[in-house]
Design a protein around this motif. Structure first.
Motif, short mmCIF file in Angstrom:
data_model
loop_
_atom_site.label_atom_id
_atom_site.label_comp_id
_atom_site.label_asym_id
_atom_site.label_seq_id
_atom_site.Cartn_x
_atom_site.Cartn_y
_atom_site.Cartn_z
N SER A 185 2.70 14.28 0.85
CA SER A 185 2.46 15.64 0.18
C SER A 185 3.70 16.35 0.32
CB SER A 185 1.88 16.35 1.19
OG SER A 185 2.27 16.48 2.36
N ARG A 245 7.33 15.44 2.37
CA ARG A 245 8.43 15.02 1.72
C ARG A 245 9.67 15.56 2.05
NH1 ARG A 245 6.34 14.51 -3.03
NH2 ARG A 245 5.89 12.47 -2.73
N ASN A 284 5.16 6.71 -3.19
CA ASN A 284 4.46 6.92 -1.67
C ASN A 284 3.28 7.99 -1.99
OD1 ASN A 284 5.75 9.80 -1.58
ND2 ASN A 284 7.59 8.43 -1.42
N GLU A 285 2.79 8.29 -0.74
CA GLU A 285 1.39 9.17 -1.12
C GLU A 285 1.98 10.52 -0.05
OE1 GLU A 285 -1.86 7.16 0.66
OE2 GLU A 285 -2.43 6.27 -1.41
N SER A 340 0.82 -1.34 0.01
CA SER A 340 -0.15 0.18 -0.12
C SER A 340 0.85 1.30 0.10
CB SER A 340 -0.86 -0.18 1.17
OG SER A 340 -1.57 1.17 1.46
N PRO A 341 0.68 2.16 -0.82
CA PRO A 341 1.30 3.59 -0.72
C PRO A 341 1.10 4.51 0.57
CG PRO A 341 0.08 3.33 -2.86
CD PRO A 341 -0.27 2.19 -2.12
N ALA A 342 -0.06 4.02 1.09
CA ALA A 342 -0.03 4.63 2.55
C ALA A 342 0.97 3.81 3.44
CB ALA A 342 -1.19 4.39 3.30
N SER A 348 4.45 5.28 2.83
CA SER A 348 4.57 6.87 3.36
C SER A 348 4.82 6.57 4.90
CB SER A 348 3.54 7.45 3.00
OG SER A 348 3.20 7.57 1.62
N SER A 384 11.05 8.03 0.44
CA SER A 384 10.51 9.50 0.31
C SER A 384 10.86 10.22 -1.33
CB SER A 384 11.09 10.35 1.19
OG SER A 384 12.40 10.67 1.17
N ASP A 427 10.46 11.11 -5.08
CA ASP A 427 9.37 11.37 -5.98
C ASP A 427 8.78 10.01 -6.64
OD1 ASP A 427 9.54 13.80 -4.96
OD2 ASP A 427 10.50 14.75 -6.53
#
Length: 1426
Positions: free
Chosen positions: A1195, A1199, A1192-1193, A1148-1150, A1153, A1186, A1188
């Motif tokens: 902000s 970041r 990940n999700e 999961s991207p969450a 992150s 982290s 780009d």
């Protein structure tokens, strides 16, 4: 002489010519020439009269009468003049008319004499006033000089006197009314006093009594004479009532009495006279009255109230007079002939008399009715009150006697005041009757009053038999038998033949313990009692009963009391003598109940005794006990209330007799069963006033207070009851357990769970079979566990819940149908879902045993098709992996709670209310299971949520008027059906608009629908209803966040945290997040004390919800800020592992992150603890994740912060690992990505300077100058430039830096830490300033003190200068004020301040503050050595 004749001729001619002016002129000339000219004055008066000059004419005639007094002409002229004038001349007219009549009398001219009088009286009657006419009538009275001459021609004097009397009566009445009307308007005037004063004045001035007497003397008509004799008596009586005490009043009273007596003597039937003659006689004894006069009174006034009373009294058994003769006494006036014939056919007495012979035909009921009617018609008769009082006393109607005699005493006082007659004998007789009645009426309540009355009688008459007997009876009732015997013996000396007194004296001796002597004397009295009439039969029954009681108490053995020829025979004899003798029934009832074992007969006897007399307390108590054993509480209340109403249960103040408390206690129990708690309290308190050591009353009072919610008062009551447990010797029988049980209940309600649990355990130790107490203990354990959760005592809560389940195992099989048991078990299971870090302590074996108790399989099927909860998971024996075990344990715990509540539904099958509550509890258990699911699963409607909705709907079907049920339905439908939720909340508020929780839930629903205005209104309403409801404040804080007002949100969350309970997760969550956001936005580094509350809150949240990674991560960040780095590293490492594992499964991207952020924070903590290699590794991972393109999700802001932290951390780790070049590789991209953040620039510059490479130092210097140009207010950059200039010995740059730093120090934008750093740099610059360094250092220190006298760094610098000892004291004082929570002074600075004083005590304190500091120990060693 010739001149006079000529003048007279001229006058005569003028009169004929009616030339009256000429007459006047000639007459005046004549009178002038001859003043004694009678003719001249007559003609002058005549002419003036014709010209209507009456005053002058009167003078002329008056002058003429003086010349010839007995000549009628002049008087005739005066009379004519007066006739023509108004009534104002009536008195002059009367004088002239009387004189003229006398002249005619001398002339023997009766016609003219009468004519003058008649004309005068007619004129006055026609023209004058009533008073003038009254005065005019005196002219024809016998006192007039013409009366004898005109007698027979003028009205009879009696007629004239009657006219005068009528006029006088009218005028006096008018005057009285007029004067009263005028005087009553004066300030302070009272109508009664004014009336008496006016009447007194008028009657004193009046001659009406004399007029009445004249009429009586002159009249020839007997009827008129009797009429005015009556009026005279009334007049004298009225005068008597208004006269003040004194000789005059005494004379008037004697006059009234003589008039009344005379009227009675002549047997004139005037009632008021007879009343005065009889009432004022005031006999000492009734037999002192004249019976013939009484009977004549009855004959003359058959409809009088006193007559009716006399009829009844004279015909009764207590009459002291012999019966009348057969010939009736009739009126003095001769009756008609047919009345004399004494016809047997005639029922009426036309002569106005009645025969008293008929009174003998009155039976008891008719006599009483006649006398009562008579009393209503004779409210002012003292004699009627005395006679009626004696008759009531004869009938033993003591209440009626009391009421009547109280009124009689008031009447005697009024009559004595009104007439001046003392009525002493009547007063004593009435007092005696009242005192005697008070002895028996509501005994002993009225004994003090009766004793006072009798003592007052004895003061006036020391041998008063009624007083001696009365006081003796009072002492007998008060159980002062010695005094009672003394008074009764004295009474017996006065009246030795009185058997009643003799029996009472014997009985008192028996009551004093002399049963043998009392029995002998009572037996001696039996032959003297004939038993023929009612009173003697009652006395006989009483005596026989008392002999029986003496025998009953002489030998108390069972054999003697069972002997039917002993006391029992006397009891039966008493009943044969008087079937209505109540005490005998009581004694017979005791015989049947205790010795004959015939409960049916005993109950009948007790009922009969109590029906006859409410004073039979033993019978009443036995009856109340019987009714209570049959739960007939209405009958218990009726019995107890009748006993209380008797007025004999409370002892008289000062009496030796003990009161009776059981009727009040019985009333309290009955009213408690009726839930009439207010009356029940009064009853129990009344019982305790009588018997303060009554254990049962204290228990009952405590129970009532418990039902009313007055728990503190209930606690005190039960504690009082505990004091008397041993005294009543009930501990052995186990009857005192109920008080302990109720005290435990009260303490449970007060929240004193420990004491309540101890109380329940104490009861169960002596009565282990009390399942109700056992269930109450389990419920208390559960409530105590919930209380522990609210207070944050999670371990305590788990222990209590586990204990409750363990105890339930012992009870489940025996009471599987107990609703409260299953509800408590379900709640105990739910407790572990709120403290999930204690889930491993859940007693799965015990709960399995509990759920298997009884027949349970059918109960588990309730809603199983919806929630899927049966018993498979709870009862499963399969082993699961360790990482799955915690989740499984939580599921089993939740399912166990659900199954327990399903068992509760089965147990409440016959109780609709309990069934509704059971569904309600099951609904919350289902909703709790829904709430414990993973957030991903909760986004859709789960089976638990559907089951919860079904449960709440079912509860509403059973009890639609319960607001909590509607509120619960609104909560569970808020996310799946907002319209239904809104309807539910509105319905709940309709039922209970004072529910802050429902208003908060409704506001939350509006907030979910983004209706901020309605949400704010609802939250505000909730706050106004209950300001201590934390969730309403949390909701307001969320609205503040949504409206971009973080400061207000922070204040609201903080307030909510202060008033919330530890179980409120949302409050703690929001508070901690708001606190962390505030720390990030604040310029000042927070003190450790500011972080304590958020850290504790986060720890509690973690205990309640260990799977909440966000909260756990936030906790690590807080720990990092209080330098608990080891805990921070541990938590972040756990989070990293957990998130990494989750990412490996879900990708999961969450999760990615969260993993990047956790690694960045972990690297920073590892750097702080010196784990440089691990910090480098964690930082590199964070940088990789982290990026780009990492997927990940994060902000942009998150970041940037993450990568800046990772770069700086990794760079510093390389630097501290002695790889400065590698460190530079991390700092440079950090500066670029952070757009040359000034803090990052300062850190990078320090690293460059530490590399000791000139190129790097030049680069560092340039970076600092550039940063200062871009951020001129960045203090750290300026400080570093100053230090660089100092190290480079660059005077020019140093001066510039010094000037800038001095300017900064004078501003208020710097924090205390920054002020200290600036001051320290300036202090060092002063030290290296050159030759005058000491002065520069002193000046610098003084400047720092002046600018910031409240900060310790300036005082510390000043203290380093010799001969400035006071400065160190000030440095210590300011340092103490700068520590947390006031400021953030480091421990080292505070320790230095203590050490700087050089005192041994302060050095020890400095060592205590910083035990790791070497200088602290060194200073201590030096001090000890010196």
């Amino acid at each position: 002489m010739s001149t006079s004749k000529a003048a007279l001729k001229a006058i005569g001619a003028a009169i004929k010519a009616q030339n009256y002016d000429e007459v006047i002129e000639q007459s005046q000339k004549l009178v002038l020439e001859d003043p004694k000219s009678y003719k001249g004055k007559l003609s002058l008066g005549f002419a003036l009269d014709k010209l209507s000059r009456y005053d002058d004419a009167e003078k002329a005639y008056d002058a003429a009468t003086k010349l010839k007094e007995y000549d009628p002409q002049a008087w005739q002229g005066l009379v004519k003049i007066f006739e023509k004038q108004s009534s104002g001349r009536a008195s002059q007219y009367q004088r002239a008319a009387l004189k003229l009549a006398e002249i005619y009398m001398q002339l023997d001219d009766k016609y003219r004499c009468q004519d003058v009088i008649d004309k005068f009286l007619g004129w006055v009657k026609r023209e004058g006033t009533k008073l003038q006419y009254r005065q005019a009538l005196e002219i024809v009275l016998p006192t007039s000089p013409i009366y004898n001459y005109l007698e027979g021609r003028i009205p009879h004097p009696s007629r004239t006197y009657q006219d005068i009397a009528q006029i006088t009566e009218f005028e006096e009445k008018e005057r009285i009314n007029r004067e009263i009307g005028e005087r009553r308007t004066r300030l302070g005037a009272k109508i009664g006093k004014v009336t008496v004063e006016v009447k007194r004045e008028v009657l004193r001035d009046s001659d009406l009594e004399d007029i009445y007497r004249k009429i009586i003397d002159w009249t020839l008509d007997d009827e008129i004479r009797r009429q005015y004799e009556e009026k005279l008596l009334q007049r004298c009586l009225e005068t008597l009532t208004v006269l003040p005490p004194g000789q005059e009043r005494n004379e008037e009273r004697a006059k009234v009495l003589k008039l009344a007596t005379d009227i009675v003597i002549i047997k004139h039937p005037f009632k008021q006279a007879w009343d005065v003659a009889i009432e004022w006689r005031d006999p000492k004894e009734i037999q002192d009255l004249d019976a013939s006069i009484l009977r004549e009174y009855c004959t003359f006034f058959p409809m009088s109230g006193l007559t009716q009373v006399l009829r009844g009294y004279l015909s009764s058994e207590i009459s002291p007079f012999p019966p009348p003769s057969s010939t009736p006494v009739t009126q003095a006036v001769e009756p008609p002939e047919e009345s004399k014939s004494g016809s047997d056919d005639s029922d009426d007495d036309e002569g106005g008399g009645i025969s008293l012979a008929r009174d003998t035909l009155l039976n008891g009921e008719d006599r009483l009715v006649v006398m009562i009617e008579g009393m209503s018609d004779a409210p002012k008769s003292i004699l009627a009150h005395r006679l009626m009082g004696q008759f009531y006393q004869f009938l033993d109607e003591h209440e009626s006697v009391v009421e009547l005699m109280r009124n009689a005493r008031r009447l005697v006082g009024e009559e004595a005041t009104r007439t001046g007659v003392s009525f002493q004998n009547s007063s004593e007789a009435i007092t005696s009757l009242l005192g005697t009645a008070l002895v028996f009426y509501q005994s002993p309540k009225n004994h003090p009053e009766a004793k006072v009355l009798f003592q007052d009688l004895l003061i006036r008459d020391a041998t008063s038999t009624p007083a001696l007997i009365g006081i003796g009876l009072i002492f007998e009732e008060e159980e002062d038998f010695a005094s009672a015997t003394d008074f009764l013996e004295r009474a017996l000396q006065r009246d030795g033949s009185n058997v009643r007194i003799r029996t009472e004296a014997a009985w008192v001796k028996a009551l004093a313990g002399g049963y043998e002597r009392g029995k002998d004397e009572l037996e001696a009295c039996l032959p003297r009692i004939n038993g023929k009439d009612l009173q003697s039969r009652e006395l006989l029954a009483q005596t026989q009963y008392r002999i029986g009681m003496c025998l009953w108490n002489l030998d108390t053995s069972n054999v003697a009391r069972k002997d039917r020829s002993g006391a029992y025979s006397y009891f039966l004899a008493a009943l044969k003598s008087n079937l209505n003798y109540a005490p005998a029934y009581t004694s017979v009832g005791l015989f049947y109940a205790d010795y004959s074992k015939d409960k049916k007969r005993a109950r009948k006897c007790f009922q009969k005794a109590f029906e006859l007399s409410p004073s039979e307390f033993i019978a009443a108590e036995r009856l109340a006990t019987i009714f209570a054993s049959q739960s007939e509480w209405e009958l218990v209340e009726a019995v107890a209330q009748r006993v209380v109403d008797s007025g004999k249960v409370k002892p008289v103040p000062g009496s030796k007799k003990k009161g009776i408390s059981w009727p009040f206690a019985a009333l309290g129990v009955a009213e408690l069963n009726k839930q009439d708690y207010a009356k029940s309290i009064v009853s129990f308190q009344s019982a305790l006033r009588i018997a303060p050591n009554d254990y049962n009353s204290w228990v009952g009072l405590g129970e009532v207070y418990h039902h009313l919610g007055r728990y503190v008062a209930a606690t005190k009551a039960f504690q009082h009851a505990e004091q008397f447990e041993e005294g009543i010797q009930q501990e052995g029988s186990g009857e005192t357990w109920f008080a302990k049980h109720m005290l435990a209940n009260v303490r449970r309600e007060l929240g004193e769970y420990e004491k309540a649990i101890d109380g329940y355990k104490s009861v169960l130790e002596t009565r282990p079979g009390e399942t109700g107490v056992a269930i109450a203990l389990i419920q208390t354990l559960v409530e105590s566990a919930w209380d522990g959760i609210d207070k944050g005592l999670f371990g305590y809560a788990a222990e209590r819940a586990k204990d409750a389940i363990q105890r339930a195992t012992k009870l489940a099989n025996a009471r599987s149908d107990a609703f409260n048991l299953w509800r408590a078990v379900g709640d105990a299971c739910s407790i572990f879902s709120w403290i999930q870090d204690k889930i491993h302590e859940f007693p799965f074996g015990a709960i399995e045993e509990v759920l298997h108790a009884g027949e349970s399989r059918d109960a588990f099927d309730v809603l199983s098709e919806i929630d899927g909860v049966s018993g498979d998971i709870v009862f499963a024996k399969v082993l699961y992996p360790k990482d799955e075990q915690e989740g499984l344990d939580l599921t089993r715990c939740l399912h166990a709670a659900i199954l327990a509540h399903k068992r509760a539904i089965q147990a409440a099958a016959n109780d609709s209310h309990a069934r509704a509550v059971a569904y309600f509890n099951l609904g919350w258990a289902e909703y709790r299971a829904h709430g414990c699911l993973m957030p991903v699963l909760k986004k859709r409607s789960t089976r638990y949520l559907k089951a919860a909705v079904r449960c709440f709907k079912r509860a509403i079907e059973y009890e639609a008027g319960n607001s909590e049920f509607w509120n619960a339905l609104g909560v569970v439908t808020s996310e799946i059906n907002p319209s239904v939720a809104q309807h539910s909340f509105v319905r709940s508020l309709f039922l209970n608009e004072r529910s802050a929780q429902t208003w908060t839930n409704l506001a939350s629903l509006y907030l979910l629908q983004n209706d901020i205005k309605l949400a704010n209104d609802a939250f505000t309403r909730a706050q106004s209803i209950d300001p201590d409801f934390a969730h309403a404040w949390v909701g307001q804080g969320m609205i503040a966040l949504m409206t971009d007002n973080p400061k207000e949100a922070d204040l609201l969350f903080t307030h909510a945290m202060e008033i919330s309970e530890s179980s409120s997760l949302i409050t703690k969550n929001q508070f901690c997040q708001a606190a962390f956001d505030h720390i990030l936005s604040a310029k000042i580094t927070p003190s450790a004390i500011d972080l304590v509350q958020p850290i504790f809150a986060l720890q509690q949240i973690h205990s309640m919800d260990p799977k909440n990674i966000s909260i756990h991560h936030l906790s690590a960040l807080f720990l990092e800020r209080i330098d608990d780095l080891a805990s921070s590293v541990k938590i972040l490492a756990e989070i990293s592992s957990t998130v990494e594992a989750d990412y490996e499964v879900t990708e999961s991207p969450a999760s990615l992150s969260r993993y990047a952020l956790a690694k960045a924070d972990l690297a920073r903590s590892q750097l702080a603890v010196g784990q440089y290699s691990d910090a480098i590794e964690s930082g590199d991972i964070a940088l990789q994740l982290s990026a780009d393109d990492a997927g990940n999700e994060l902000s942009a802001e998150s970041r940037q912060i993450c990568r800046l932290s990772a770069h700086l951390t990794a760079g510093l780790a390389h630097y501290y690992s002695n790889y400065p070049k590698s460190a530079l590789e991390y700092f440079e991209p950090a500066l670029e990505e952070s757009t040359y953040n000034p803090d990052a620039v300062c850190l990078f510059a320090q690293v460059l300077w530490a590399s000791e490479d000139e190129t790097s130092r030049i680069q560092a210097r340039d970076m600092l100058f550039n940063s200062t140009e871009k951020n001129p207010e960045h203090v750290q950059s300026i400080i570093l430039l100053g230090i660089v200039a100092l190290l480079d010995h660059d005077a020019e740059s140093l001066d510039a830096a010094e000037t800038t730093l001095e300017d900064l120090r004078a501003t208020h934008s710097l924090t205390e830490q920054e002020q200290a750093e600036v001051g320290e740099v300036l202090h060092v610059i002063a030290i290296f300033s050159g030759d005058d360094a000491e002065t520069a250092v002193l000046t610098e220190a003084q400047t720092a003190v002046v600018l910031h006298p409240n900060q310790s760094h300036g005082w510390g610098q000043l203290a380093d200068i010799p001969e400035s000892g006071f400065a160190m004291e000030m440095a210590l004082k300011t340092a103490l004020k700068a520590v947390s929570p006031h400021s953030i002074l480091p421990a080292g600075d505070l320790s230095n301040a203590f050490i700087g004083t050089g005192k041994a005590g302060d050095i020890q304190r400095g060592l205590f503050v910083r035990p790791w500091g070497q200088c602290s120990w060194t200073s201590l060693i030096e001090t000890v050595a010196s």
